[in-house]
Design a protein around this motif. Structure first.
Motif, short mmCIF file in Angstrom:
data_model
loop_
_atom_site.label_atom_id
_atom_site.label_comp_id
_atom_site.label_asym_id
_atom_site.label_seq_id
_atom_site.Cartn_x
_atom_site.Cartn_y
_atom_site.Cartn_z
N ARG A 78 -22.26 32.77 30.26
CA ARG A 78 -23.45 33.37 30.87
C ARG A 78 -23.71 34.72 30.21
O ARG A 78 -22.80 35.52 30.02
N ARG B 52 -32.94 39.24 32.54
CA ARG B 52 -32.86 37.78 32.69
C ARG B 52 -31.47 37.32 32.30
O ARG B 52 -30.91 37.77 31.32
N GLU B 53 -30.91 36.41 33.08
CA GLU B 53 -29.63 35.80 32.76
C GLU B 53 -29.84 34.36 32.33
O GLU B 53 -30.77 33.70 32.80
N GLU C 38 -26.63 38.17 29.89
CA GLU C 38 -27.75 38.92 30.45
C GLU C 38 -28.48 39.62 29.30
O GLU C 38 -27.84 40.20 28.42
#
Length: 112
Positions: free
Chosen positions: A63, A51-52, A65
Motif C-alpha cells: 500500500r 490518495r492511497e 500514499e
C-alpha cells in the motif's frame, strides 16, 4: 527508435500516449529513489496528494500514499501546440489494514 507521425492541420504529431504517470518512492528520511517504482500510460487523473493505492507486483501487494504530484507538459515540436502530459508522483509505503491489525494484536499480547 522509429517514430510514427500523423498529420493534423499541416502539423506532424508523434503518435504517442497523451499522458504518462511516473511513481517515485520516497523513504522516511525523504530520499527519493531516482528509478521509477512504476510507470502508467493513460489516465492518471486519480493520482492526487493523499490518495492511497495498492501496487501488486507479482503477487506482493504494498500500500502506498501519494505525497506530492508534479505536472509537466512536453511539446512535441518547437512551434507546435500538441504535447504530452507527464505526471510525476512521489509515493511512500504505508501499512495496510492487515499489517495494522497484526501489530495491534502483537502489542496486546505483549501487554497481557
Amino acid at each position: 527508435m522509429k517514430r510514427y507521425f500523423f498529420d493534423f492541420a499541416g502539423q506532424k504529431i508523434p503518435i504517442r500516449r497523451d499522458e504518462a504517470t511516473e511513481f517515485y518512492e520516497v523513504d522516511e528520511e525523504g530520499n527519493i529513489n531516482r528509478k521509477p517504482l512504476a510507470m502508467l500510460l493513460g489516465d492518471g487523473s486519480w493520482v492526487v496528494e493523499g490518495r492511497e493505492f495498492y501496487l501488486n507486483r507479482l503477487g506482493k501487494r504494498v500500500r502506498y500514499e501519494v505525497v506530492h504530484v508534479e505536472y509537466e507538459v512536453e511539446l512535441h515540436q518547437p512551434r507546435g501546440l500538441y504535447g504530452q502530459l507527464r505526471r510525476r508522483a512521489l509515493v511512500k509505503a504505508v501499512p495496510d489494514w492487515q499489517e495494522i491489525d497484526a501489530a495491534v494484536k502483537e502489542a496486546l499480547r505483549e501487554q497481557g
